[in-house]
Write a protein that holds these residues in place. Structure first.
Motif, PDB file in Angstrom:
ATOM      1  N   LYS A   1      46.560  33.181  31.917  1.00 54.14           N
ATOM      2  CA  LYS A   1      46.557  34.634  31.763  1.00 54.14           C
ATOM      3  C   LYS A   1      45.238  35.245  32.248  1.00 54.14           C
ATOM      4  CE  LYS A   1      49.651  34.784  27.748  1.00 54.14           C
ATOM      5  NZ  LYS A   1      49.724  35.046  26.289  1.00 54.14           N
ATOM      6  N   LYS A   2      44.183  34.436  32.237  1.00 53.72           N
ATOM      7  CA  LYS A   2      42.856  34.937  32.598  1.00 53.72           C
ATOM      8  C   LYS A   2      42.569  34.829  34.093  1.00 53.72           C
ATOM      9  CE  LYS A   2      41.932  35.165  28.123  1.00 53.72           C
ATOM     10  NZ  LYS A   2      41.801  36.435  27.388  1.00 53.72           N
ATOM     11  N   ARG A   3      43.440  34.157  34.831  1.00 50.57           N
ATOM     12  CA  ARG A   3      43.203  33.908  36.253  1.00 50.57           C
ATOM     13  C   ARG A   3      44.380  34.413  37.080  1.00 50.57           C
ATOM     14  NH1 ARG A   3      37.748  32.217  36.985  1.00 50.57           N
ATOM     15  NH2 ARG A   3      37.258  32.737  34.845  1.00 50.57           N
ATOM     16  N   LYS A   4      44.087  35.014  38.194  1.00 46.82           N
ATOM     17  CA  LYS A   4      45.139  35.595  39.027  1.00 46.82           C
ATOM     18  C   LYS A   4      45.804  34.574  39.949  1.00 46.82           C
ATOM     19  CE  LYS A   4      44.466  39.720  37.423  1.00 46.82           C
ATOM     20  NZ  LYS A   4      45.481  40.337  36.554  1.00 46.82           N
ATOM     21  N   LYS A   5      45.040  33.564  40.366  1.00 45.31           N
ATOM     22  CA  LYS A   5      45.577  32.583  41.310  1.00 45.31           C
ATOM     23  C   LYS A   5      45.186  31.169  40.901  1.00 45.31           C
ATOM     24  CE  LYS A   5      46.085  35.639  45.244  1.00 45.31           C
ATOM     25  NZ  LYS A   5      45.993  35.775  46.706  1.00 45.31           N
ATOM     26  N   VAL A   6      46.021  30.221  41.328  1.00 44.04           N
ATOM     27  CA  VAL A   6      45.808  28.819  40.974  1.00 44.04           C
ATOM     28  C   VAL A   6      45.905  27.952  42.227  1.00 44.04           C
ATOM     29  CG1 VAL A   6      46.843  26.827  39.799  1.00 44.04           C
ATOM     30  CG2 VAL A   6      46.628  29.008  38.597  1.00 44.04           C
ATOM     31  N   ILE A   7      44.976  27.014  42.359  1.00 44.35           N
ATOM     32  CA  ILE A   7      45.113  25.947  43.346  1.00 44.35           C
ATOM     33  C   ILE A   7      45.604  24.737  42.567  1.00 44.35           C
ATOM     34  CG2 ILE A   7      43.953  24.469  45.025  1.00 44.35           C
ATOM     35  CD1 ILE A   7      41.833  26.616  45.348  1.00 44.35           C
TER      36      ILE A   7
ATOM     37  N   LEU B   1      41.545  24.595  54.939  1.00 44.25           N
ATOM     38  CA  LEU B   1      40.497  25.218  54.137  1.00 44.25           C
ATOM     39  C   LEU B   1      40.456  26.723  54.376  1.00 44.25           C
ATOM     40  CD1 LEU B   1      38.346  24.572  52.084  1.00 44.25           C
ATOM     41  CD2 LEU B   1      36.746  24.115  53.938  1.00 44.25           C
ATOM     42  N   SER B   2      40.608  27.125  55.620  1.00 43.02           N
ATOM     43  CA  SER B   2      40.670  28.561  55.942  1.00 43.02           C
ATOM     44  C   SER B   2      41.870  29.201  55.252  1.00 43.02           C
ATOM     45  CB  SER B   2      40.775  28.754  57.458  1.00 43.02           C
ATOM     46  OG  SER B   2      39.623  28.257  58.119  1.00 43.02           O
ATOM     47  N   GLU B   3      42.977  28.477  55.211  1.00 38.97           N
ATOM     48  CA  GLU B   3      44.193  28.960  54.549  1.00 38.97           C
ATOM     49  C   GLU B   3      43.953  29.147  53.050  1.00 38.97           C
ATOM     50  OE1 GLU B   3      48.299  27.564  55.901  1.00 38.97           O
ATOM     51  OE2 GLU B   3      48.051  26.513  53.984  1.00 38.97           O
ATOM     52  N   ILE B   4      43.226  28.215  52.454  1.00 40.73           N
ATOM     53  CA  ILE B   4      42.914  28.301  51.022  1.00 40.73           C
ATOM     54  C   ILE B   4      42.033  29.514  50.738  1.00 40.73           C
ATOM     55  CG2 ILE B   4      41.648  27.184  49.137  1.00 40.73           C
ATOM     56  CD1 ILE B   4      42.643  24.496  50.297  1.00 40.73           C
ATOM     57  N   PHE B   5      41.013  29.728  51.567  1.00 43.39           N
ATOM     58  CA  PHE B   5      40.138  30.889  51.369  1.00 43.39           C
ATOM     59  C   PHE B   5      40.933  32.193  51.483  1.00 43.39           C
ATOM     60  CE2 PHE B   5      36.427  28.105  52.806  1.00 43.39           C
ATOM     61  CZ  PHE B   5      35.950  27.963  51.513  1.00 43.39           C
ATOM     62  N   GLU B   6      41.824  32.258  52.430  1.00 43.09           N
ATOM     63  CA  GLU B   6      42.639  33.455  52.592  1.00 43.09           C
ATOM     64  C   GLU B   6      43.571  33.644  51.405  1.00 43.09           C
ATOM     65  OE1 GLU B   6      44.457  32.840  56.402  1.00 43.09           O
ATOM     66  OE2 GLU B   6      42.816  33.847  57.468  1.00 43.09           O
ATOM     67  N   PHE B   7      44.102  32.556  50.877  1.00 39.43           N
ATOM     68  CA  PHE B   7      44.943  32.616  49.678  1.00 39.43           C
ATOM     69  C   PHE B   7      44.157  33.206  48.509  1.00 39.43           C
ATOM     70  CE2 PHE B   7      45.896  30.405  45.642  1.00 39.43           C
ATOM     71  CZ  PHE B   7      47.160  30.918  45.386  1.00 39.43           C
ATOM     72  N   LEU B   8      42.884  32.824  48.402  1.00 40.95           N
ATOM     73  CA  LEU B   8      42.040  33.311  47.305  1.00 40.95           C
ATOM     74  C   LEU B   8      41.514  34.721  47.547  1.00 40.95           C
ATOM     75  CD1 LEU B   8      39.962  30.063  46.572  1.00 40.95           C
ATOM     76  CD2 LEU B   8      41.904  30.955  45.269  1.00 40.95           C
TER      77      LEU B   8
END
Length: 234
Positions: free
Chosen positions: A82-88, A174-181
């Protein structure tokens, strides 16, 4: 008033999935300032005076932190989500190797890569290893169901698909992950240094284990993964 986007995230998933290296990589991004490797590693509600909400409140200023699925139960992870908007979501395709890597870490006390030559010739408890494989499957299945039920936006990260590929593919992901975040896809030399020194165990580690071929014959499969019969190496 300008609305500031909440880019805080949670790294959540199974142990031995490359999460520590990923924390090291992510915290070298210029827009990710504060991270914690594993704030829940020694924390248990039954043995701690600090409640879950109090613990999460302590972590509210962090851009990201990680929790392994075997550290806190499903009903408590809901509060963290609930405290975080996104999850890896950190995962493994080869659960056999994941379980064996976990066993080697527990027995040797070595959890990260080291330049010191390490002996891994202590025997494996077959029953415990089989149980670990079963538990990992059950825990990650429950975790993924929870993410979907709570409609959490998550990036499904697989160790083998990231650490065991070309550097070009690592940079792309890694670029994809940064964009996801929600961050710029910035790649720098400090990140690349971590990427080039990430693996802990290799085939030599498993060859030291007494009776390893018998263990693979009993526990290796196309579903669980293999150590030597065409399976991906750690």
């Amino acid at each position: 008033m300008l609305k500031v986007l909440d880019k805080r995230f949670l790294m959540y998933g199974i142990p031995r999935s490359g999460s520590t290296s990923m924390v090291s990589i992510l915290q070298h991004h210029p827009d990710i300032r504060k991270m914690d490797y594993e704030p829940f590693i020694d924390w248990r509600l039954s043995k701690c005076d600090v409640s879950l909400n109090e613990k999460l409140n302590e972590l509210r200023f962090l851009d990201g932190f990680k929790i392994h699925i075997n550290q806190i139960g499903p009903k408590f992870i809901k509060e963290a989500l609930k405290k975080r908007k996104k999850v890896i979501f950190m995962d493994r395709r080869n659960i056999f190797k994941c379980a064996l890597s976990l066993d080697r870490a527990y027995q040797s006390g070595i959890w990260q890569r080291t330049n010191i030559e390490t002996k891994h010739d202590f025997p494996v408890n077959f029953g415990n290893l089989k149980k670990t494989i079963k538990n990992l499957y059950e825990q990650k299945s429950q975790a993924l169901k929870l993410l979907k039920k709570e409609k959490i936006d998550y990036y499904h990260f697989f160790y083998e698909d990231f650490y065991l590929v070309s550097e070009e593919e690592k940079i792309r992901q890694l670029s994809e992950i940064f964009e996801f975040l929600g961050h710029r896809p910035v790649i720098n030399q400090r990140m690349l240094k971590v990427l080039r020194t990430n693996r802990l165990n290799d085939e030599r580690t498993y060859l030291q284990i007494p009776g390893i071929y018998k263990i693979e014959k009993k526990l290796g499969s196309n579903e669980n993964g293999w150590l030597f019969n065409g399976g991906l190496q750690l």
